[in-house]
Design a protein around this motif. Structure first.
Motif, PDB file in Angstrom:
ATOM      1  N   GLU A   1       0.806  -1.209   0.000  1.00  0.00           N
ATOM      2  CA  GLU A   1       0.000   0.000   0.000  1.00  0.00           C
ATOM      3  C   GLU A   1       0.845   1.268   0.000  1.00  0.00           C
ATOM      4  O   GLU A   1       0.454   2.276  -0.577  1.00  0.00           O
ATOM      5  CB  GLU A   1      -0.923  -0.008   1.227  1.00  0.00           C
ATOM      6  N   ARG A   2       1.980   1.230   0.661  1.00  0.00           N
ATOM      7  CA  ARG A   2       2.801   2.434   0.750  1.00  0.00           C
ATOM      8  C   ARG A   2       3.458   2.740  -0.597  1.00  0.00           C
ATOM      9  O   ARG A   2       3.527   1.895  -1.480  1.00  0.00           O
ATOM     10  CB  ARG A   2       3.869   2.282   1.827  1.00  0.00           C
ATOM     11  N   ASN A   3       3.948   3.962  -0.732  1.00  0.00           N
ATOM     12  CA  ASN A   3       4.571   4.399  -1.976  1.00  0.00           C
ATOM     13  C   ASN A   3       5.960   3.784  -2.090  1.00  0.00           C
ATOM     14  O   ASN A   3       6.943   4.294  -1.546  1.00  0.00           O
ATOM     15  CB  ASN A   3       4.672   5.927  -2.004  1.00  0.00           C
TER      16      ASN A   3
END
Length: 331
Positions: A161-163
């Motif tokens: 989910e994180r960049n």
């Protein structure tokens, strides 16, 4: 007449898909190659840079250890990224960027031991003239030799989910900065070392012959002072040997002994360092005080010097050609 269409075989069972057909979720070769490049090449760049700098650094200097430790830390980080990280969160940095992951054929996580074995098995992919790395291009399950041995495959998976792109970019920039900083530090260290060696070479050329002359010369009336001065020109390790020689001279009934260097050369082996050097000297001199009994002396010596507290001192003196005494002209 009624026609009967056989759609399920004699038992009416439905057909099952062929389990040997390639899964559409398998990772493509370009994505695998891209993940490998991100995971391995930047770290290898730092490792190669540190290895070269460590070899070029002075053997007795602290910078060799700095580069060696940095190399070891980088290798450890690469191992953690390729083995530990995917067993904990499912991805390496490169695989997270491309949305792929290593799994067993059953789809279960590969696990730490299997991932370790797979990384070691990649040696076969490389030793086979890199054919193993290209094997996914025609293998039905897109496997390398390492995948075949470890019974794994690489699949497309939803990304974290994180960049990830920002994280990967930060890591790559950090490695690039680290590599550049190490190279700059290595250059500065090498430059300073070369300057220090040049300075040491110039100093020993100028000071070495004078030091040896002072250490070996003494007057019959000033012997105690001359011997004490000579002892200050030696290292702690060589001083006892010089003192023993001076005592032998005193017991034999010493007379004035004067030496001067007629030629000298700094030896290339062992190499000159900022705090040590070796020199070959040809000496001439005279012994005695009475012009009628004056003797001329010639000798060849090898002298090892050490720099202690900013001063060059004699660490060892080896006589290569024993002193030859000749009577003065007219005797």
């Amino acid at each position: 007449m009624t026609a009967v269409l056989d759609t399920g075989g004699a038992t009416g069972a439905t057909a099952t898909p062929d389990q040997s057909t390639p899964d559409v979720a398998l990772a493509s070769w370009p994505s695998r190659a891209g993940a490998l490049v991100v995971d391995v090449l930047p770290g290898l760049g730092v490792v190669a840079t540190c290895a070269l700098l460590a070899l070029a650094a002075p053997a007795d200097g602290a910078m060799r250890w700095v580069f060696t430790v940095l190399l070891a830390v980088t290798l450890a980080a690469m191992v953690l990224n390729r083995v530990l990280l995917p067993s904990v969160i499912g991805w390496t940095l490169g695989r997270a960027l491309f949305g792929i992951a290593v799994a067993r054929r059953t789809g279960e996580p590969a696990g730490l031991l299997r991932l370790t074995a797979r990384e070691l098995a990649h040696v076969l992919d490389t030793l086979a003239v890199f054919v193993g790395w290209l094997w996914p291009l025609w293998d039905r399950r897109r496997r390398t030799f390492a995948d075949l041995l470890a019974r794994t495959e690489v699949r497309r998976v939803p990304g974290p989910e994180r960049n990830v792109r920002r994280l990967v970019a930060a890591v790559l920039v950090g490695l690039a900065v680290l590599c550049a900083a190490a190279a700059a530090l290595g250059y500065v260290t090498s430059y300073r070392h070369e300057r220090a060696v040049e300075q040491a070479n110039a100093q020993i050329k100028e000071q070495g012959p004078r030091i040896v002359e002072q250490m070996l010369s003494y007057g019959v009336d000033t012997m105690a002072q001359d011997f004490a001065k000579a002892q200050t020109l030696t290292t702690d390790g060589y001083r006892p040997q010089l003192v023993a020689q001076q005592q032998t001279v005193q017991r034999a009934g010493a007379t004035t002994n004067e030496y001067w260097a007629v030629s000298s050369a700094v030896l290339p082996n062992p190499p000159v360092t900022p705090d040590q050097a070796s020199m070959l000297l040809a000496l001439q001199g005279q012994r005695g005080t009475d012009p009628k009994s004056l003797k001329f002396i010639t000798a060849t010596v090898r002298v090892d010097f050490r720099k202690i507290d900013g001063q060059w001192r004699v660490a060892n003196l080896t006589v290569l050609k024993q002193p030859q005494m000749q009577p003065a002209a007219g005797q």
